[in-house]
Design a protein around this motif. Structure first.
Motif, mmCIF file in Angstrom:
data_model
loop_
_atom_site.group_PDB
_atom_site.id
_atom_site.type_symbol
_atom_site.label_atom_id
_atom_site.label_comp_id
_atom_site.label_asym_id
_atom_site.label_seq_id
_atom_site.Cartn_x
_atom_site.Cartn_y
_atom_site.Cartn_z
ATOM 1 N N ALA A 71 0.804 -1.203 0.000
ATOM 2 C CA ALA A 71 0.000 0.000 0.000
ATOM 3 C C ALA A 71 0.846 1.266 0.000
ATOM 4 O O ALA A 71 1.886 1.321 0.630
ATOM 5 C CB ALA A 71 -0.910 -0.004 1.227
ATOM 6 N N GLU A 72 0.346 2.270 -0.692
ATOM 7 C CA GLU A 72 0.994 3.576 -0.669
ATOM 8 C C GLU A 72 0.324 4.380 0.438
ATOM 9 O O GLU A 72 -0.659 5.080 0.235
ATOM 10 C CB GLU A 72 0.881 4.273 -2.009
ATOM 11 N N ILE A 73 0.853 4.192 1.631
ATOM 12 C CA ILE A 73 0.273 4.764 2.833
ATOM 13 C C ILE A 73 1.204 5.846 3.366
ATOM 14 O O ILE A 73 2.403 5.630 3.504
ATOM 15 C CB ILE A 73 0.080 3.671 3.917
ATOM 16 N N GLU A 74 0.624 7.001 3.664
ATOM 17 C CA GLU A 74 1.399 8.050 4.320
ATOM 18 C C GLU A 74 1.386 7.747 5.808
ATOM 19 O O GLU A 74 0.326 7.526 6.398
ATOM 20 C CB GLU A 74 0.781 9.415 4.055
ATOM 21 N N LYS A 75 2.573 7.719 6.409
ATOM 22 C CA LYS A 75 2.698 7.405 7.830
ATOM 23 C C LYS A 75 3.313 8.593 8.539
ATOM 24 O O LYS A 75 4.338 9.113 8.118
ATOM 25 C CB LYS A 75 3.556 6.161 8.022
ATOM 26 N N VAL A 76 2.669 9.013 9.629
ATOM 27 C CA VAL A 76 3.093 10.174 10.377
ATOM 28 C C VAL A 76 3.205 9.786 11.852
ATOM 29 O O VAL A 76 2.326 9.116 12.380
ATOM 30 C CB VAL A 76 2.070 11.331 10.228
ATOM 31 N N ALA A 77 4.271 10.194 12.495
ATOM 32 C CA ALA A 77 4.443 10.002 13.941
ATOM 33 C C ALA A 77 4.745 11.363 14.549
ATOM 34 O O ALA A 77 5.707 12.022 14.161
ATOM 35 C CB ALA A 77 5.570 9.025 14.220
ATOM 36 N N GLY A 102 -9.825 9.581 2.771
ATOM 37 C CA GLY A 102 -9.361 8.203 2.657
ATOM 38 C C GLY A 102 -8.883 7.731 4.018
ATOM 39 O O GLY A 102 -8.221 8.474 4.742
ATOM 40 N N LYS A 103 -9.241 6.506 4.346
ATOM 41 C CA LYS A 103 -8.871 5.940 5.639
ATOM 42 C C LYS A 103 -8.157 4.620 5.416
ATOM 43 O O LYS A 103 -8.586 3.808 4.599
ATOM 44 C CB LYS A 103 -10.131 5.726 6.479
ATOM 45 N N ALA A 104 -7.073 4.409 6.140
ATOM 46 C CA ALA A 104 -6.345 3.139 6.106
ATOM 47 C C ALA A 104 -6.539 2.464 7.457
ATOM 48 O O ALA A 104 -6.158 3.019 8.492
ATOM 49 C CB ALA A 104 -4.864 3.368 5.827
ATOM 50 N N ILE A 105 -7.130 1.299 7.446
ATOM 51 C CA ILE A 105 -7.353 0.537 8.672
ATOM 52 C C ILE A 105 -6.284 -0.549 8.726
ATOM 53 O O ILE A 105 -6.272 -1.455 7.885
ATOM 54 C CB ILE A 105 -8.764 -0.082 8.685
ATOM 55 N N TYR A 106 -5.399 -0.432 9.678
ATOM 56 C CA TYR A 106 -4.319 -1.402 9.840
ATOM 57 C C TYR A 106 -4.918 -2.686 10.400
ATOM 58 O O TYR A 106 -5.493 -2.694 11.488
ATOM 59 C CB TYR A 106 -3.240 -0.807 10.757
ATOM 60 N N LYS A 107 -4.820 -3.768 9.634
ATOM 61 C CA LYS A 107 -5.481 -5.020 9.993
ATOM 62 C C LYS A 107 -5.095 -5.522 11.380
ATOM 63 O O LYS A 107 -5.940 -6.042 12.110
ATOM 64 C CB LYS A 107 -5.180 -6.093 8.946
ATOM 65 N N ALA A 108 -3.854 -5.353 11.756
ATOM 66 C CA ALA A 108 -3.402 -5.846 13.061
ATOM 67 C C ALA A 108 -4.106 -5.134 14.216
ATOM 68 O O ALA A 108 -4.215 -5.692 15.305
ATOM 69 C CB ALA A 108 -1.887 -5.682 13.189
#
Length: 188
Positions: free
Chosen positions: A26-32, A84-90
């Motif tokens: 997936a082309e997911i933007e990740k921010v911390a 857009g929402k990304a639901i992390y399966k874990a």
């Protein structure tokens, strides 16, 4: 920082790096972002804003979605929004399939808006050729006009939504929604 706080911070950074380095398509933007209790993690599908639309970062962080709004508007005051929402399966192990996610969403809509009309619509084709299952959620009396497209990509379920306070607003922004969703790619 005391030793305990330092160890906790180090552990959170390691966890963050593990999450970032996992091999997903997936082309997911990740921010911390640092917060009072360590890092707060956010992720959402990358989308290309359509002309006369922009990313609303404050709303994105607040709702944990990639929030897009018309220029001159915010997520809170726009007649129509796209996200857009990304639901992390874990993080949601009870969801065993995309169909379960779709069923859960349908059930939630029916509980909250009993007279809503839910219909499957034409799938949206994203840039890598994947077809996204799509549904419309239209009010019979009061409520938002919405179209939701779903797909599964690596370690994520992805949900792309257009939500408008009026049918006119929905129809006016439908092309922008489709173009933004089509811009998503599952290729890294």
């Amino acid at each position: 920082l005391n030793v305990r706080a330092h160890k906790i911070m180090r552990a959170k950074i390691v966890i963050f790096l593990i999450i970032i380095s996992t091999s997903v398509c997936a082309e997911i933007e990740k921010v911390a972002l640092p917060g009072d209790n360590g890092f707060q993690f956010y992720w959402w599908p990358k989308l290309v804003p359509f002309k006369e639309w922009h990313h609303d970062r404050d709303a994105s962080l607040h709702y944990q979605v990639n929030a897009m709004v018309p220029d001159g508007s915010t997520f809170g005051d726009a007649e129509t929004v796209i996200y857009g929402k990304a639901i992390y399966k874990a993080r949601e192990p009870e969801l065993k399939s995309l169909d379960m996610l779709i069923e859960r969403d349908r059930d939630d809509f029916l509980v909250n808006i009993p007279d809503i009309s839910i219909n499957e619509s034409e799938p949206i084709l994203i840039s890598d050729g994947t077809k996204l299952q799509s549904f419309t959620f239209f009010p019979q009396s009061k409520g938002n006009w919405e179209k939701v497209a779903y797909c599964e990509d690596g370690d994520y379920y992805l949900v792309f939504t257009i939500s408008s306070r009026s049918e006119k607003g929905y129809r006016a922004a439908k092309q922008a929604y489709e173009k933004m969703v089509e811009s998503y790619t599952s290729e890294p």
